[in-house]
Design a protein around this motif. Structure first.
Motif, short mmCIF file in Angstrom:
data_model
loop_
_atom_site.label_atom_id
_atom_site.label_comp_id
_atom_site.label_asym_id
_atom_site.label_seq_id
_atom_site.Cartn_x
_atom_site.Cartn_y
_atom_site.Cartn_z
N ASP A 24 -0.14 5.55 -5.00
CA ASP A 24 -1.10 4.99 -5.94
C ASP A 24 -2.19 6.00 -6.33
O ASP A 24 -2.42 6.99 -5.62
CB ASP A 24 -1.76 3.74 -5.35
CG ASP A 24 -0.88 2.51 -5.46
OD1 ASP A 24 0.30 2.64 -5.85
OD2 ASP A 24 -1.37 1.41 -5.15
N VAL A 27 -5.41 7.86 -3.88
CA VAL A 27 -5.14 7.92 -2.43
C VAL A 27 -5.35 9.33 -1.88
O VAL A 27 -5.35 9.52 -0.66
CB VAL A 27 -3.71 7.43 -2.10
CG1 VAL A 27 -3.55 5.96 -2.45
CG2 VAL A 27 -2.66 8.29 -2.79
N TYR A 96 -0.54 6.90 1.08
CA TYR A 96 -1.46 5.77 0.92
C TYR A 96 -2.78 6.18 1.54
O TYR A 96 -2.90 7.22 2.20
CB TYR A 96 -0.92 4.50 1.58
CG TYR A 96 -0.85 4.56 3.08
CD1 TYR A 96 -1.89 4.05 3.87
CD2 TYR A 96 0.23 5.14 3.74
CE1 TYR A 96 -1.85 4.12 5.26
CE2 TYR A 96 0.28 5.22 5.12
CZ TYR A 96 -0.76 4.71 5.87
OH TYR A 96 -0.72 4.79 7.24
N SER A 103 -3.33 0.09 -1.36
CA SER A 103 -2.43 1.23 -1.55
C SER A 103 -1.28 1.19 -0.55
O SER A 103 -0.16 1.64 -0.85
CB SER A 103 -3.20 2.55 -1.41
OG SER A 103 -3.64 2.77 -0.08
N GLN A 106 1.33 -1.44 -1.65
CA GLN A 106 2.13 -1.02 -2.79
C GLN A 106 3.27 -0.09 -2.39
O GLN A 106 4.08 0.30 -3.25
CB GLN A 106 1.23 -0.29 -3.81
CG GLN A 106 0.18 -1.16 -4.47
CD GLN A 106 0.78 -2.22 -5.35
OE1 GLN A 106 1.66 -1.95 -6.16
NE2 GLN A 106 0.31 -3.44 -5.22
#
Length: 229
Positions: A24, A27, A96, A103, A106
């Protein structure tokens, strides 16, 4: 590494392997790459637009390998462009932030991207960045995710302090080299020569066929977009 493998490595001089960092936005992918390349940390680094890259020579046992490290944008609008960069990649860092639970949540989306577009034997490395900050993701939770998704390595890193950043790349390079000598399919999938893998040629080929929200990568790279790394 046995004598025959060392001989093969010396014949190829310095082999080239592609690494790709995904995850993401914000990060810290760019900060990790910057820390590894220059051993420095900068606040408010510009957000990556599309893809950017560096090259780095790494000592593995008694030989050298060259890493071509691709730093990708985390925004969803760039996913279609980034998918082409999985091709030929020997390792993928899925990043992440330990202080941003969203994050981590995801990661399953990024795993789907890998399964669809990367070679099945690609070395997968889970990276929990910003371990110098207060955390929302516990180490045990990340280790469980690693084991359930068959990652090869897991590191908690800090681009700010440098913790585990170099170690992550070195250990990943070692695994890639071992896989390269032990798996013919992996060797064929990641075999690239320096001319065909030239980042300028790759970016040029993508800019001719893809659009970055209506603009070329070079134009968008000049835009001043900032993001906390």
């Amino acid at each position: 590494m046995n004598q025959n493998q060392q001989l093969e490595l010396s014949k190829e001089k310095v082999p080239l392997f592609k690494f790709i960092l995904i995850g993401d936005q914000s990060v810290g992918k760019s900060c990790i790459v910057q820390r590894y390349q220059n051993e420095e940390f900068k606040h408010n680094i510009k957000a990556t637009i599309g893809v950017e890259f560096i090259k780095k020579l790494v000592q593995v046992d008694k030989g050298l390998v060259e890493l071509q490290i691709w730093d990708t944008a985390g925004q969803e609008q760039f996913r279609s462009v980034i998918r082409g960069f999985y091709r030929g990649s020997a390792a993928v860092f899925i990043v992440y932030s330990v202080n941003q639970k969203e994050s981590f949540d995801q990661l399953s989306i990024w795993m789907n991207e890998i399964e669809q577009h990367a070679h099945p034997e690609i070395i997968k490395v889970l990276v929990g960045n910003k371990c110098d900050l207060s955390r929302e993701v516990q180490t045990e939770e990340a280790e469980s995710f690693m084991n359930n998704n068959k990652f090869s390595l897991f590191f908690e890193t800090s681009a700010k302090t440098g913790e585990n950043v170099e170690e992550a790349f070195i250990q990943s390079a070692k695994l890639v080299l071992l896989k390269y000598f032990s798996s013919e399919s992996f060797r064929q999938a990641t075999r690239v020569n320096k001319k065909s893998a030239d980042p300028i040629n790759i970016i040029k080929s993508f800019s001719e066929t893809q659009s970055f929200e209506g603009q070329s990568p070079n134009i968008q790279k000049n835009q001043n977009q900032s993001s906390c790394c």
